[in-house]
Design an enzyme around this catalytic site. Sequence first.
Site, PDB file in Angstrom:
ATOM      1  CD  GLU A   1      -4.396  16.820 -28.077  1.00  0.00           C
ATOM      2  OE1 GLU A   1      -6.122  15.538 -28.063  1.00  0.00           O
ATOM      3  OE2 GLU A   1      -4.784  16.932 -28.836  1.00  0.00           O
ATOM      4  CB  ALA A  54      -0.910  -0.264   1.066  1.00  0.00           C
ATOM      5  CG  PHE A  79      -6.235  14.100 -18.218  1.00  0.00           C
ATOM      6  CD1 PHE A  79      -5.553  15.037 -18.428  1.00  0.00           C
ATOM      7  CD2 PHE A  79      -6.656  13.594 -17.518  1.00  0.00           C
ATOM      8  CE1 PHE A  79      -4.710  15.288 -17.338  1.00  0.00           C
ATOM      9  CE2 PHE A  79      -6.218  13.880 -16.359  1.00  0.00           C
ATOM     10  CZ  PHE A  79      -5.205  14.475 -16.420  1.00  0.00           C
ATOM     11  CG  LEU A 112      -4.178 -10.748  16.978  1.00  0.00           C
ATOM     12  CD1 LEU A 112      -3.473 -12.061  17.481  1.00  0.00           C
ATOM     13  CD2 LEU A 112      -4.417 -10.907  15.314  1.00  0.00           C
ATOM     14  CB  ALA A 148      -8.110  19.560 -30.317  1.00  0.00           C
TER      15      ALA A 148
HETATM   16  C1  FAD Z   1      -5.900   1.748  -0.077  1.00  0.00           C
HETATM   17  C2  FAD Z   1      -5.014  -0.124   0.550  1.00  0.00           C
HETATM   18  C3  FAD Z   1      -4.446  -0.817  -0.448  1.00  0.00           C
HETATM   19  C4  FAD Z   1      -3.983  -2.100   0.360  1.00  0.00           C
HETATM   20  N1  FAD Z   1      -2.426  -2.582   0.083  1.00  0.00           N
HETATM   21  C5  FAD Z   1      -2.746  -3.574   0.567  1.00  0.00           C
HETATM   22  C6  FAD Z   1      -1.138  -4.222   0.257  1.00  0.00           C
HETATM   23  O1  FAD Z   1      -0.369  -3.634  -0.909  1.00  0.00           O
HETATM   24  N2  FAD Z   1      -0.917  -5.655   0.567  1.00  0.00           N
HETATM   25  C7  FAD Z   1      -1.887  -5.849   1.626  1.00  0.00           C
HETATM   26  O2  FAD Z   1      -0.895  -7.134   2.286  1.00  0.00           O
HETATM   27  N3  FAD Z   1      -2.482  -5.638   2.294  1.00  0.00           N
HETATM   28  C8  FAD Z   1      -3.461  -4.304   1.097  1.00  0.00           C
HETATM   29  N4  FAD Z   1      -4.184  -3.700   2.056  1.00  0.00           N
HETATM   30  C9  FAD Z   1      -5.108  -3.823   2.977  1.00  0.00           C
HETATM   31  C10 FAD Z   1      -4.256  -3.837   4.472  1.00  0.00           C
HETATM   32  O3  FAD Z   1      -3.516  -4.446   4.388  1.00  0.00           O
HETATM   33  C11 FAD Z   1      -5.577  -4.542   5.490  1.00  0.00           C
HETATM   34  O4  FAD Z   1      -6.674  -3.467   5.379  1.00  0.00           O
HETATM   35  C12 FAD Z   1      -5.199  -4.145   6.960  1.00  0.00           C
HETATM   36  O5  FAD Z   1      -3.930  -5.103   7.278  1.00  0.00           O
HETATM   37  C13 FAD Z   1      -5.958  -3.939   7.655  1.00  0.00           C
HETATM   38  O6  FAD Z   1      -5.807  -3.262   8.680  1.00  0.00           O
HETATM   39  P1  FAD Z   1      -6.607  -2.892   9.569  1.00  0.00           P
HETATM   40  O7  FAD Z   1      -6.526  -2.329  10.719  1.00  0.00           O
HETATM   41  O8  FAD Z   1      -7.342  -1.373   8.960  1.00  0.00           O
HETATM   42  O9  FAD Z   1      -8.265  -3.559  10.271  1.00  0.00           O
HETATM   43  P2  FAD Z   1      -9.916  -3.240  10.150  1.00  0.00           P
HETATM   44  O10 FAD Z   1     -10.538  -2.514   9.271  1.00  0.00           O
HETATM   45  O11 FAD Z   1     -10.102  -2.048  11.781  1.00  0.00           O
HETATM   46  O12 FAD Z   1     -10.105  -3.783  10.455  1.00  0.00           O
HETATM   47  C14 FAD Z   1     -10.024  -5.613   9.382  1.00  0.00           C
HETATM   48  C15 FAD Z   1     -10.978  -7.689  10.505  1.00  0.00           C
HETATM   49  O13 FAD Z   1      -9.471  -7.734  11.504  1.00  0.00           O
HETATM   50  C16 FAD Z   1     -10.888  -7.213  13.072  1.00  0.00           C
HETATM   51  N5  FAD Z   1      -9.812  -6.973  14.128  1.00  0.00           N
HETATM   52  C17 FAD Z   1      -8.509  -5.859  13.743  1.00  0.00           C
HETATM   53  N6  FAD Z   1      -8.240  -6.120  14.582  1.00  0.00           N
HETATM   54  C18 FAD Z   1      -8.551  -7.107  15.473  1.00  0.00           C
HETATM   55  C19 FAD Z   1      -8.052  -7.616  16.250  1.00  0.00           C
HETATM   56  N7  FAD Z   1      -7.299  -6.955  17.691  1.00  0.00           N
HETATM   57  N8  FAD Z   1      -8.851  -8.815  17.646  1.00  0.00           N
HETATM   58  C20 FAD Z   1      -9.426  -9.507  16.324  1.00  0.00           C
HETATM   59  N9  FAD Z   1     -10.071  -8.741  15.154  1.00  0.00           N
HETATM   60  C21 FAD Z   1      -9.810  -7.830  14.815  1.00  0.00           C
HETATM   61  C22 FAD Z   1     -11.413  -6.639  12.892  1.00  0.00           C
HETATM   62  O14 FAD Z   1     -12.943  -6.901  12.864  1.00  0.00           O
HETATM   63  C23 FAD Z   1     -11.962  -6.419  10.589  1.00  0.00           C
HETATM   64  O15 FAD Z   1     -13.021  -8.544  10.529  1.00  0.00           O
HETATM   65  C24 FAD Z   1      -4.629  -2.627   2.062  1.00  0.00           C
HETATM   66  C25 FAD Z   1      -5.936  -1.941   2.023  1.00  0.00           C
HETATM   67  C26 FAD Z   1      -6.029  -0.271   1.261  1.00  0.00           C
HETATM   68  C27 FAD Z   1      -6.940   0.327   2.391  1.00  0.00           C
END
Ligand code: FAD
EC number: 1.2.3.1
Length: 1346
Positions: free
Chosen positions: A1277, A348, A814, A414, A1095
Amino acid sequence: MPCPSKSDDLVFFVNGRKVIERNVDPEVTLLTFLRKNLRLTGTKYACGRGGCGACTVMVSKYDPVLAKIRHFSVTACLVPICSLYGNAVTTVEGVGSINTRLHPVQERIAKSHGTQCGFCTPGMVMSMYTLLRNHPQPSEEQLTEALGGNLCRCTGYRPILASGRTFCVESNGCQQRGTGKCCLDPGGNDSSSVGRESDICTELFAEDEFQPLDPTQELIFPPELLRMAEKPEKQTLTFHGERVTWISPGTLKDLLELKAKHPEAPLILGNTSLGPAMKSQGHFHPILLSAARISELSVVSKTSEGLIIGAGCSLAQVKDILAERVSELPEEKTQTYRALLKQLKSLAGQQIRNMASLGGHIISRHCYSDLNPILAVGNTTLNLISVEGARQMPLNERFLAGLASADLKPEEILESVYVPHSHAWEFVSAFRQAQCQQNALADVNAGMRVLLKEGTGTIEDLSISYGGAGAVMVSAQKSCQRLIGRPWDELMLEEACRLLLEEVSLPGWAPGGKVEFKRTLVVSFFFKFYLEVLQELKKLAKFMPVSGLDSHHYPEIPDGFLSALEDFPITGPQGVQRYQSVDSHQSLQDPVGRPIVHLSGLKHATGEAIFCDDIPTMDRELFMVLVTSTRAHAKIISIDSSEALELPGVVDVITAEDIPGTNGAEDDKLMAVDEVLCVGHIICAVVAETNVQAKSAIEKIKITYEDIEPVIFTINDAIKHNSFLCPEKKLEQGNIEEAFEKVDQIVEEVHVGGQEHFYMETQRVLVIPKAEDKELDIYVSTQDPSHVQKTVSSTLSIPINRITCHVKRVGGGFGGKVGRPAVFGAIAAVGAIKTGRPIRLVLDREDDMLITGGRHPLFGKYKVGFMNNGRIKALDIECFINGGCMLDDSEQVTEFLILKLENAYKIRNLRFRGRACMTNLPSNTAFRGFGFPQGTLITESCITAVAAKCGLLPEKIREKNMYKTVDKTIYKQAFSPETLIRCWNECLDKSSFHSRRMQVEEFNKKNYWKKKGIAIVPMKFSVGFAATSYHQAAALVHIYTDGSVLVTHGGNELGQGIHTKMLQVASRELKIPMSSMHICETSTATVPNTIATAASIGSDVNGRAVQNACQILLKRLEPIIKKNPEGTWEDWIEAAFEQRISLSATGYFRGYKAFMDWEKGEGDPFPYYVYGAACSEIEIDCLTGAHKKIRTDIIMDAGCSLNPAIDIGQVEGSFIQGMGLYTTEELKYSPEGVLYSRGPDEYKIPTITDIPEEFNVSLLPSSQTPLTIYSSKGLGESGMFLGSSVFFAITDAVAAARRERDIAEDFTVKSPATPEWIRMACADRFTEMIPRDDLRTFKPWSIPIA
Ligand SMILES: Cc1cc2nc3c(=O)[nH]c(=O)nc-3n(C[C@H](O)[C@H](O)[C@H](O)COP(=O)(O)OP(=O)(O)OC[C@H]3O[C@@H](n4cnc5c(N)ncnc54)[C@H](O)[C@@H]3O)c2cc1C
Ligand code: FES
Ligand code: FES
């Protein structure tokens, strides 16, 4: 534990001011809150999914574990407002302002020309600002990393990085890398003109004018928040919204109790997984449990055996922790940490890494997770906790596979993650391949670990996990078991590949597609791992020559294989921009030809520039959302809106029946009546009090359809069904049939995919009905306000003179905002007239991409006849473009395509034919280059094919067949190729092409798995519309009695700097400084009957109109000036007013008489040509399909540039956009015609890490063009096509790989050259191993439409 029914107060700070929200709605994001509640509109909406960075702001919070304040960037569109309790938010408005104090970041990005449309700029500023808050003197690597999550569609990033680099500690300030000279060398430059090489300048801004960064001037963290954080309240906070309740406990104990009470409620941390799922997949959670205030979840402990990382740590924190451990521990212990770090660098963008938690990442168990495969092979343990107590669970194959037996219990969370150290003789590696280097989800990733028996090469333990290769993560457990005990050698490799392909099997129809590529990656990654481990063993053997461990026991790695071990580094570009300085006699006050900063640059950087949706909410305003077809070709049987109309806030549903006038054209209706022609066809629209209400209502509209045959998506099917939008266009010269009889021939096909405009500001319009005389004010983001005005007039059946369209600025167009805005304007106007209330329509990114169409995909067939010396004698090209379901601009695109196909080549016998296919896809439309970038790829592919057949280099064939003397084009328009040849020669020279060609060949001889490629392409690009009526413009210039001047003209500011250039013209003509002048907006009330700003001729024609108006005024003033030559401008204006001399004038330019007779195939359709040449060098990884861009040199003929900074910006920006077209931008459609790629996560435009490592642009010293203003040329362009130099460099490298592997060099040309295409074209033992699919036996996930 209390659970009050009354909401608590949400307390946080924004820009140093305390915000107390009494009844906060947990569904509201920070972005909405800032824009709607606080009216801080500097923070922009562009995707709503965290993927573009336009909404970046800085969050500061006190970290009780570290006892310090952390500043980090986030994407406000994914931040739930309730998560901000106790935090401080800084937006672009809080950083600085034009009216108070500009921040150095804002000043520098503007003055380095890092803004064009300015829509991405506040996000860029905030990413850079946050970086500087943490590192006032960052490294270049930190700078690139900080900006990796911010997309810009205009600039090509180079100037943005240049501005950031001025803060970097190791910045050498030299922009002349690669030239052999350094501007800091004594005697290199004189002090009067920095960066000047005789009359050539190499600097676009003067760094020494920038104010220094003073970190003591920054906003402090609010003391009140500090007090709150130091003595945190332990009580649970609850925020009740209409549908959702947010509960934020203050202690772990309370959290666990709440989890037991609400087991179905998800824990919310970064919201980067939950948020997008709630937004796009309709997931709904009535209760959200926030872990934001639980410090236990952020604890990190180092043990002698490993690391325990709190589940609440962000991925950015995890990255820092791992880096620290890697620096502290011996290498053998940190194998897993290094592998995790490698993935974290490209996972990301920075903002997402700041928000996403480790726990959220692991628990989401996304099939594409970059970390889970490594954590799994690294024997990670999950520490779970609930009211019942704690337990451990291995993060193993069962967890990855998403088995219910490995699920957390509903009441569990977790708490932390234990990642053990690795050991001696243990090797862990990470692999990942995505569409582009950074900020893209992996197509396939993998974690691999092997433990070898000490002192031997025998496998004691092996684990391999893959992501992306299926609906869930896959662990190749069986394969690993079978390999235990085997020596680490070639035989093991063969066996491993066979086993892996069996175990990690992907069906041909697997979601996400790219199936054969993914299968190939499964084994290619293992081969890389095999080599890596061998390499490590060699190193060990060298240092520990003990019994049984001898380098001779291990297979040798051939020298040519070593480069397979190196990953492409992520680097920011360097380069030089060259342009001609102004004549030394030019008055200092005259701004023409100087690199004047974009007029709105500083306002872009402070967020003060107002875009359409930044206009404050009107009294009684309604929001409109469009309802579109879910079928590709069907009869509409019924539309039932009754349920939607009953929802709270819903005011009306607008259908075609509400249109008082005409519903568009017969074959291009605004809203479908009886029949829909594509998925995304607009059927009706809901208007409601709020955006959210309108969006919920569209779900309730029931439309019944009856499918109609045929349903056509592909060009092939259209040809079969004879389904075309317009007649064939044809040009011919010489005698093609006769010529073919005497020469060798090649017959080939070329496929060029379409392209999404991806302007950062989606389509938007605000229609305000007035109380009197049916008048309407329309604020719209368009390139053609007159077209909007006319369309609204005919739709409402009211005269044009009642409708005023206003365009302040457009956040990128564009070509995508030429035709479509009229449709949205007209539908919104129908709603406004029907309800009598203002209507705002702002398309979501998903809807914008679905509805609006883009660049036409192309399929071309060519037959080329040539001599064995490379001389092309005859060329016959037939091409078809996929026009979609309506005519739109498809006929003109076909014409332009045919007219421009010959590019720079003189071929005596030619036949070009083109047709626009009608298919059941959204209508394609104008896009920068208008057919030229697609068509010319066929011509240039011919050249490459001829070169391969003749055993000559493509550049030789190009040179041989290029126009050499004054000649006539295929349509018999005379022109001189002198400038074309100058560009070509300069480009060869400046890029040191010939010596680098030899170096590339040397490299390729020595490296089997990496290949370099180099290519140079020439360009002859005709500018302008082929219709006379488009070559006109008007301007209105008022001088007010205080001497200030208001300029208005018919061009729209799309980021291309037209307003800046127009004031430069007016300043030269009136001989007064630009600071005395102003341009307010483009409005149909001030300059009527305008033509589209498109253009490339916007500045040409409007510049002449502005010049004309100024000259009229100056003529009127002449007698007064003569009478009082010593007087000031203000004196003369005062005198003129006294003498009743009109101080307002309309200027008009009657431009080029374009003419084209298609019957005869001749004419003078274009006023002039822009010439150019580009050379690019790349390197590919034959095993993964990745490529890196080593260097690009562009020579562009800008005539006498009006503003070299703006023109270089256009060249760089369009080049990068072209590079995207030819390498990463890939639209994917389902077999039912549904567009899958509807956001930045699925559709990859270039990011900051995709630009060439060295990027040099030179404007060719002045060539004369009598027809344009001051002999300047329009460069909007042309640069697009030069992006194809990267494409041809890639095919050059692929051809080198194929030659070495003894496979045919002539492969079907397909653009974009994605990693998938590159990998599969570099066929080898691994591509041979994979199972191949019989496409006739299943329904594929996606279909090619070109
Ligand atoms: C624009 C974008 C780009 C991304 N690019 C990548 C990438 O290149 N590679 C990649 O691997 N991932 C990518 N992701 C995914 C990203 O890694 C995951 O969305 C992120 O790690 C989730 O973490 P969060 O804290 O936001 O989870 P949340 O959205 O807050 O929660 C996700 C889930 O986990 C559960 N949860 C969270 N913490 C706990 C806990 N401690 N115990 C139990 N359950 C829990 C929540 O209940 C929920 O169900 C991308 C996401 C976005 C939006
Ligand atoms: S709008 Fe938030 S990241 Fe795109
Ligand atoms: S300036 Fe970056 S998107 Fe327009």
